[in-house]
Design a protein around this motif. Structure first.
Motif, mmCIF file in Angstrom:
data_model
loop_
_atom_site.group_PDB
_atom_site.id
_atom_site.type_symbol
_atom_site.label_atom_id
_atom_site.label_comp_id
_atom_site.label_asym_id
_atom_site.label_seq_id
_atom_site.Cartn_x
_atom_site.Cartn_y
_atom_site.Cartn_z
ATOM 1 N N TYR A 33 -22.034 68.581 -26.589
ATOM 2 C CA TYR A 33 -22.434 69.812 -25.904
ATOM 3 C C TYR A 33 -21.593 70.984 -26.389
ATOM 4 C CZ TYR A 33 -23.497 65.974 -22.630
ATOM 5 O OH TYR A 33 -23.912 64.797 -22.065
ATOM 6 N N TYR A 35 -20.505 74.778 -24.743
ATOM 7 C CA TYR A 35 -20.503 75.681 -23.608
ATOM 8 C C TYR A 35 -19.788 76.976 -23.999
ATOM 9 C CZ TYR A 35 -21.401 71.587 -20.611
ATOM 10 O OH TYR A 35 -21.929 70.465 -20.017
ATOM 11 N N GLN A 37 -17.603 80.106 -21.904
ATOM 12 C CA GLN A 37 -17.005 80.464 -20.630
ATOM 13 C C GLN A 37 -16.462 81.874 -20.734
ATOM 14 O OE1 GLN A 37 -13.618 78.152 -19.128
ATOM 15 N NE2 GLN A 37 -14.411 78.413 -17.054
ATOM 16 N N GLY A 42 -17.722 80.422 -14.684
ATOM 17 C CA GLY A 42 -17.888 79.012 -14.991
ATOM 18 C C GLY A 42 -18.440 78.812 -16.394
ATOM 19 N N LEU A 43 -18.683 77.564 -16.734
ATOM 20 C CA LEU A 43 -19.192 77.220 -18.062
ATOM 21 C C LEU A 43 -20.716 77.286 -18.072
ATOM 22 C CD1 LEU A 43 -16.453 75.442 -17.567
ATOM 23 C CD2 LEU A 43 -17.129 74.422 -19.740
ATOM 24 N N LEU A 45 -24.061 76.169 -20.495
ATOM 25 C CA LEU A 45 -24.452 75.319 -21.613
ATOM 26 C C LEU A 45 -25.252 76.110 -22.635
ATOM 27 C CD1 LEU A 45 -24.509 72.364 -22.676
ATOM 28 C CD2 LEU A 45 -26.686 72.116 -21.477
ATOM 29 N N TYR A 48 -27.133 71.347 -26.801
ATOM 30 C CA TYR A 48 -26.639 69.995 -26.651
ATOM 31 C C TYR A 48 -27.347 69.098 -27.659
ATOM 32 C CZ TYR A 48 -31.018 69.077 -24.220
ATOM 33 O OH TYR A 48 -32.342 68.953 -23.914
ATOM 34 N N ASN A 50 -28.378 64.857 -27.827
ATOM 35 C CA ASN A 50 -28.352 63.535 -27.183
ATOM 36 C C ASN A 50 -27.897 62.442 -28.139
ATOM 37 O OD1 ASN A 50 -29.372 64.709 -24.875
ATOM 38 N ND2 ASN A 50 -31.488 64.322 -25.464
ATOM 39 N N LYS A 57 -31.888 72.944 -26.358
ATOM 40 C CA LYS A 57 -31.372 74.216 -25.856
ATOM 41 C C LYS A 57 -30.861 74.069 -24.433
ATOM 42 C CE LYS A 57 -34.472 77.040 -28.687
ATOM 43 N NZ LYS A 57 -35.537 78.088 -28.686
ATOM 44 N N GLY A 58 -29.772 74.766 -24.185
ATOM 45 C CA GLY A 58 -29.227 74.820 -22.846
ATOM 46 C C GLY A 58 -29.641 76.078 -22.126
ATOM 47 N N PHE A 90 -16.302 75.963 -25.579
ATOM 48 C CA PHE A 90 -15.848 74.595 -25.411
ATOM 49 C C PHE A 90 -16.902 73.624 -25.926
ATOM 50 C CE2 PHE A 90 -11.975 75.114 -23.154
ATOM 51 C CZ PHE A 90 -12.130 76.222 -22.336
ATOM 52 N N GLU A 97 -26.252 60.830 -22.314
ATOM 53 C CA GLU A 97 -26.707 62.125 -21.819
ATOM 54 C C GLU A 97 -26.484 62.180 -20.318
ATOM 55 O OE1 GLU A 97 -30.865 62.740 -22.225
ATOM 56 O OE2 GLU A 97 -30.760 64.867 -21.771
ATOM 57 N N GLY A 98 -25.806 63.225 -19.860
ATOM 58 C CA GLY A 98 -25.519 63.362 -18.453
ATOM 59 C C GLY A 98 -24.297 62.609 -17.981
ATOM 60 N N GLY A 99 -23.636 61.875 -18.858
ATOM 61 C CA GLY A 99 -22.462 61.100 -18.489
ATOM 62 C C GLY A 99 -21.201 61.948 -18.376
ATOM 63 N N GLN A 101 -18.137 63.928 -19.175
ATOM 64 C CA GLN A 101 -17.888 64.671 -20.401
ATOM 65 C C GLN A 101 -16.390 64.811 -20.673
ATOM 66 O OE1 GLN A 101 -20.239 68.263 -20.931
ATOM 67 N NE2 GLN A 101 -21.684 67.538 -19.388
#
Lengths: 112, 113
Positions: A33, A35, A37, A42-43, A45, A48, A50, A57-58, A90, A97-99, A101
């Motif tokens: 990913y 990001y 900031q 906050g961060l 996205l 990303y 997979n 796209k984020g 970052f 995916e989604g785990g 980070q």
């Protein structure tokens, strides 16, 4: 184990110039990913991936592109930098995916 | 991905227990709750993750009520080094679309001597 490395640590870039931010992980994670900031926020996205060979796209992808030629590397390119892209960037990776980070130390970019 | 709501900031003193609550009314059946900690000039760091009831590790506890519409991160006996921003995320760790990952603004925790 290094985890995730990012380069450069910081950079001052003239508007209109291009730049590639580098990100490398040694954990053999499938997902990666990028990001941004902005100061005090906050961060968000940007893009990303997979798995190697795929990207998505984020929330804020405009003005950025990514590639994922292999598992370890996930470079972020600004084709023509603008001052609004001044931020801390970052890179992160997760086993799935989604785990959970794991983040790199960040790249502080200033576009003038 | 379920939207989360958490306080913008909190203050506490060294040695106290700090509880930060996150609301996630639209949490889905397969969603887990994950908390991250971010120090200034560093990337976020994973703290704890849970699905229901209580999870405890060496740094924190996570309390999740039966309806799972909220969760509370508990930091026991905080020190000055716990001053950081804390983010609550909700999602299916095995299948959430990465495009829906939202960190939000987090809770800025300040610990005083």
């Amino acid at each position: 184990t290094a985890g995730i490395t990012q380069a450069p640590t910081s950079q001052i870039l003239a508007a209109g110039r291009s730049m590639t931010l580098r990100c490398t992980q040694d954990m053999r994670h499938n997902a990666m990913y990028w990001y941004r900031q902005d100061l005090g926020l906050g961060l968000r996205l940007i893009h990303y991936s997979n798995t190697a060979g795929t990207t998505g796209k984020g929330e804020v992808p405009d003005g950025y592109s990514v590639s994922r030629a292999n598992t370890d590397d996930f470079p972020l390119t600004l084709a023509s930098a603008v001052p609004s892209q001044t931020s801390v960037y970052f890179c992160a990776s997760s086993d799935s995916e989604g785990g959970v980070q794991f983040f790199g130390p960040g790249t502080r970019l200033t576009v003038l | 991905l379920a939207k989360t709501t958490q306080p913008i900031s909190m203050d506490s003193y060294e040695g106290q227990e700090v509880n930060i609550t996150c609301s996630h009314n639209n949490i889905a059946t397969n969603d887990y709750i994950t908390w991250y900690q971010q120090f200034p000039s560093q990337g976020p760091r994973f703290i704890i993750q849970g699905y229901k009831t209580k999870v405890t590790n060496e740094v924190a506890s996570l309390f999740i009520p039966a309806d799972r519409k909220s969760s509370t991160l508990s930091l026991p006996r905080v020190s000055l080094s716990d001053t950081a921003v804390y983010y609550c995320l909700v999602g299916d760790i095995g299948g959430s679309s990465a495009s829906k990952i939202i960190f939000g603004s987090g809770t800025r925790l300040s610990i005083r001597p």
